[in-house]
Design a protein around this motif. Structure first.
Motif, PDB file in Angstrom:
ATOM      1  N   SER A  24     -11.849 -33.614 -36.307  1.00 18.91           N
ATOM      2  CA  SER A  24     -12.680 -32.477 -35.910  1.00 18.91           C
ATOM      3  C   SER A  24     -14.035 -32.547 -36.594  1.00 18.91           C
ATOM      4  CB  SER A  24     -11.980 -31.157 -36.270  1.00 18.91           C
ATOM      5  OG  SER A  24     -11.838 -31.026 -37.679  1.00 18.91           O
ATOM      6  N   TRP A  25     -15.033 -31.974 -35.945  1.00 17.40           N
ATOM      7  CA  TRP A  25     -16.402 -31.942 -36.467  1.00 17.40           C
ATOM      8  C   TRP A  25     -17.039 -30.658 -35.971  1.00 17.40           C
ATOM      9  CZ3 TRP A  25     -19.730 -33.070 -39.924  1.00 17.40           C
ATOM     10  CH2 TRP A  25     -21.102 -33.166 -39.676  1.00 17.40           C
ATOM     11  N   GLN A  26     -17.657 -29.902 -36.879  1.00 17.99           N
ATOM     12  CA  GLN A  26     -18.205 -28.600 -36.495  1.00 17.99           C
ATOM     13  C   GLN A  26     -19.326 -28.190 -37.419  1.00 17.99           C
ATOM     14  OE1 GLN A  26     -14.429 -26.271 -37.924  1.00 17.99           O
ATOM     15  NE2 GLN A  26     -16.198 -24.920 -38.272  1.00 17.99           N
ATOM     16  N   TYR A  39     -25.041 -28.150 -39.091  1.00 15.81           N
ATOM     17  CA  TYR A  39     -24.154 -29.262 -39.416  1.00 15.81           C
ATOM     18  C   TYR A  39     -24.530 -29.877 -40.773  1.00 15.81           C
ATOM     19  CZ  TYR A  39     -22.502 -29.270 -34.579  1.00 15.81           C
ATOM     20  OH  TYR A  39     -21.948 -28.927 -33.387  1.00 15.81           O
ATOM     21  N   THR A  68      -9.887 -23.853 -41.125  1.00 11.46           N
ATOM     22  CA  THR A  68     -11.334 -24.002 -41.196  1.00 11.46           C
ATOM     23  C   THR A  68     -12.000 -22.629 -41.140  1.00 11.46           C
ATOM     24  OG1 THR A  68     -13.225 -25.123 -40.169  1.00 11.46           O
ATOM     25  CG2 THR A  68     -11.476 -24.350 -38.681  1.00 11.46           C
ATOM     26  N   LYS A 107     -14.753 -20.189 -38.638  1.00 15.94           N
ATOM     27  CA  LYS A 107     -15.327 -20.110 -37.294  1.00 15.94           C
ATOM     28  C   LYS A 107     -16.791 -20.517 -37.380  1.00 15.94           C
ATOM     29  CE  LYS A 107     -15.588 -17.076 -33.263  1.00 15.94           C
ATOM     30  NZ  LYS A 107     -15.376 -15.700 -32.763  1.00 15.94           N
ATOM     31  N   PRO A 108     -17.203 -21.529 -36.605  1.00 15.72           N
ATOM     32  CA  PRO A 108     -18.587 -21.989 -36.701  1.00 15.72           C
ATOM     33  C   PRO A 108     -19.563 -21.002 -36.071  1.00 15.72           C
ATOM     34  CG  PRO A 108     -17.432 -23.137 -34.940  1.00 15.72           C
ATOM     35  CD  PRO A 108     -16.410 -22.302 -35.636  1.00 15.72           C
ATOM     36  N   ILE A 116     -15.881 -26.294 -31.713  1.00 11.99           N
ATOM     37  CA  ILE A 116     -15.402 -27.370 -32.581  1.00 11.99           C
ATOM     38  C   ILE A 116     -15.214 -28.603 -31.712  1.00 11.99           C
ATOM     39  CG2 ILE A 116     -13.507 -28.176 -34.063  1.00 11.99           C
ATOM     40  CD1 ILE A 116     -13.024 -25.279 -34.864  1.00 11.99           C
ATOM     41  N   ARG A 142     -14.177 -30.486 -26.543  1.00  8.83           N
ATOM     42  CA  ARG A 142     -14.672 -29.370 -27.349  1.00  8.83           C
ATOM     43  C   ARG A 142     -13.700 -28.202 -27.253  1.00  8.83           C
ATOM     44  NH1 ARG A 142     -21.176 -28.230 -26.870  1.00  8.83           N
ATOM     45  NH2 ARG A 142     -21.902 -30.220 -27.719  1.00  8.83           N
TER      46      ARG A 142
END
Length: 227
Positions: free
Chosen positions: A88-90, A97, A131, A133-134, A149, A165
């Motif tokens: 994952s990446w967010q 970022y 994690t 929430k972005p 995410i 996504r």
């Protein structure tokens, strides 16, 4: 002996199909079945690295709303892929970022790396990511991406990681203007990227299933991106 240099020399004919030997892919040419040993050894029962990347992206100092993202990777028969591995990446809670190419004029949370790795449970196939929430991300062209995410899925039989996504159902207003979601022509297909929200044991949980293809029970294949 010198090789012929005549550019107009006849080209040897292709071999007939019946004479072509086709070899099946070896395990090293797919994303498994040994992917956990190299990338998530602790999940496979091996303790071989001093530092392991895991599914917990937060610390006590991380800013933002704590959430759990959970789901399953499901194959074309409707069966959970129990040995799938996901990365994952967010963005952080501010929508920025942890990467030098992110030039947004926003604060950067130094206590959030934004990247994680997890696998499906070997019994149930359920994966979890702890994690935050972005936040919404402002793109270079001025458009705004709804909180999301990014996931990459690896598993045996998958030659290249599948990119998708995850968006959040309680961000309907921002989702409606997200340039990626709007770029998916069939609106019903956009729903395959929306995670549902619930409260469980005092924690906020977002749930989404990643479907590799349509299934007998009528499920819709998840939208994947050619990256």
């Amino acid at each position: 002996m010198s090789l012929p240099t005549d550019p107009y020399r006849p080209v040897p004919p292709l071999l007939p199909r019946a004479m072509v030997t086709r070899f099946p892919e070896t395990p090293s040419q797919t994303g498994g079945p040994y992917v956990h040993i190299g990338l998530a050894p602790q999940q496979a029962g091996f303790d071989i690295f001093d530092n392991n990347f895991g599914n917990v992206l937060v610390t006590d100092e991380t800013e933002g709303e704590r959430i759990v993202l959970e789901g399953r990777v499901i194959d074309g028969t409707g069966t959970p892929v129990r040995d799938a591995l996901l990365e994952s990446w967010q963005a952080d809670a501010h929508g920025r970022y942890a990467h030098p190419d992110d030039a947004q004029d926003k604060d950067l949370d130094p206590n959030f790396r934004g990247w994680g790795r997890t696998g499906g449970d070997f019994e149930t196939g359920v994966f979890t990511i702890e994690t935050i929430k972005p936040g919404a991300v402002t793109n270079p062209d001025g458009s705004v991406s709804a909180p999301h995410i990014l996931l990459v899925i690896f598993a045996r039989g998958i030659n290249l990681g599948l990119h998708t996504r995850v968006y959040f159902e309680d961000e309907a207003e921002l989702n409606a203007e997200d340039p990626v979601l709007k770029g998916i022509e069939w609106e019903v297909r956009r729903n395959t990227l929306i995670a549902s929200r619930s409260e469980r044991d005092g924690r906020t949980v977002y749930t989404i299933d990643i479907r590799l293809q349509d299934t007998p029970d009528g499920g819709a294949e998840t939208v994947f991106f050619d990256i």
